[in-house]
Design an enzyme around this catalytic site. Structure first.
Site, PDB file in Angstrom:
ATOM      1  N   HIS A   1       0.705  -1.188   0.023  1.00  0.00           N
ATOM      2  CA  HIS A   1       0.198  -0.062  -0.066  1.00  0.00           C
ATOM      3  C   HIS A   1       0.860   1.426  -0.045  1.00  0.00           C
ATOM      4  O   HIS A   1       0.291   2.447  -0.294  1.00  0.00           O
ATOM      5  CB  HIS A   1      -1.047  -0.055   1.094  1.00  0.00           C
ATOM      6  CG  HIS A   1      -0.588   0.201   2.400  1.00  0.00           C
ATOM      7  ND1 HIS A   1      -0.076  -0.481   3.650  1.00  0.00           N
ATOM      8  CD2 HIS A   1      -0.386   1.616   3.156  1.00  0.00           C
ATOM      9  CE1 HIS A   1       0.271  -0.047   4.408  1.00  0.00           C
ATOM     10  NE2 HIS A   1       0.189   1.497   4.328  1.00  0.00           N
TER      11      HIS A   1
ATOM     12  N   ASP B   1       0.239  -7.336   1.623  1.00  0.00           N
ATOM     13  CA  ASP B   1       0.593  -5.906   1.908  1.00  0.00           C
ATOM     14  C   ASP B   1       2.153  -6.010   2.030  1.00  0.00           C
ATOM     15  O   ASP B   1       2.622  -5.103   2.799  1.00  0.00           O
ATOM     16  CB  ASP B   1      -0.083  -5.355   3.011  1.00  0.00           C
ATOM     17  CG  ASP B   1       0.155  -3.739   3.069  1.00  0.00           C
ATOM     18  OD1 ASP B   1       0.178  -3.212   1.971  1.00  0.00           O
ATOM     19  OD2 ASP B   1      -0.056  -3.093   3.990  1.00  0.00           O
TER      20      ASP B   1
ATOM     21  N   SER C   1       4.083   3.147   7.766  1.00  0.00           N
ATOM     22  CA  SER C   1       3.972   1.827   7.318  1.00  0.00           C
ATOM     23  C   SER C   1       5.023   1.394   6.291  1.00  0.00           C
ATOM     24  O   SER C   1       5.565   2.461   5.510  1.00  0.00           O
ATOM     25  CB  SER C   1       2.653   2.063   6.436  1.00  0.00           C
ATOM     26  OG  SER C   1       1.447   1.947   6.862  1.00  0.00           O
TER      27      SER C   1
END
Length: 184
Positions: A59, A89, A168
């Site tokens: 992502h 992911d 992230s």
């Protein structure tokens, strides 16, 4: 801290000596792993080899080739996506024309234990853009083998180390300086 100071602390307060020792170890690990951090456009990543292989979240990277990324300190590279798993992911990237880069070694996430100290390296709220210095948060492994449907995190590591938007893709690192997870 000198050896004499550490011994004096241990005699005066054994718990204070433990904290000072942990703080010293944490500082050494941070200095070791921080140079291998990679700033992606809207998140984080980590270089895992001297020739520029890097991991991040899907992502964060998507499937776009030629993204501009920076290492700690600001050195720029173009990153190509070599492989990815949207469901898990995760994305593997190759930094173009990279050689002799600082990197973080991969560790064994199966060896983690609840209560073990870890650090999360990242770029929360993109506040490191400009200085090109990542942030470090410290915590413990709170739980192992966690599952979450949306987004699809399977067999995840839960930590109480602070992770915010922008973290992230950054590494979760043990106190021996090895990557055991990618922050999501």
């Amino acid at each position: 801290m000198t050896l004499a100071m550490a011994l004096l602390l241990a005699v005066q307060d054994p718990d204070l000596a433990k904290v000072a020792g942990l703080q010293q170890k944490l500082h050494a690990v941070v200095e070791k792993v921080k140079p291998g951090y990679v700033f992606f456009g809207n998140g984080s990543g980590v270089c895992i080899s001297p020739d520029g292989w890097a991991l991040t979240n899907f992502h964060v990277s998507g499937d776009r080739n030629g993204q501009r990324v920076r290492m700690t300190g600001g050195k720029q590279f173009l990153a190509d996506i070599v492989g990815f798993d949207p469901l898990g992911d995760i994305a593997l990237c190759k930094l173009r024309d990279a050689k002799d880069l600082p990197f973080c070694e991969l560790g064994d996430s199966d060896a983690l234990q609840v209560g073990q100290h870890v650090i999360a390296v990242g770029n929360p709220f993109l506040l490191g853009n400009g200085s090109w210095e990542p942030t470090i948060t410290f915590g413990i492994v709170s739980a192992l083998h966690r599952y979450m449907d949306n987004p699809g995190y399977f067999d995840a590591i839960q930590t109480d180390a602070q992770i915010n938007p922008g973290n992230s893709g950054g590494p979760l690192i043990t106190l021996d300086g090895k990557v055991v997870g990618i922050n999501g």
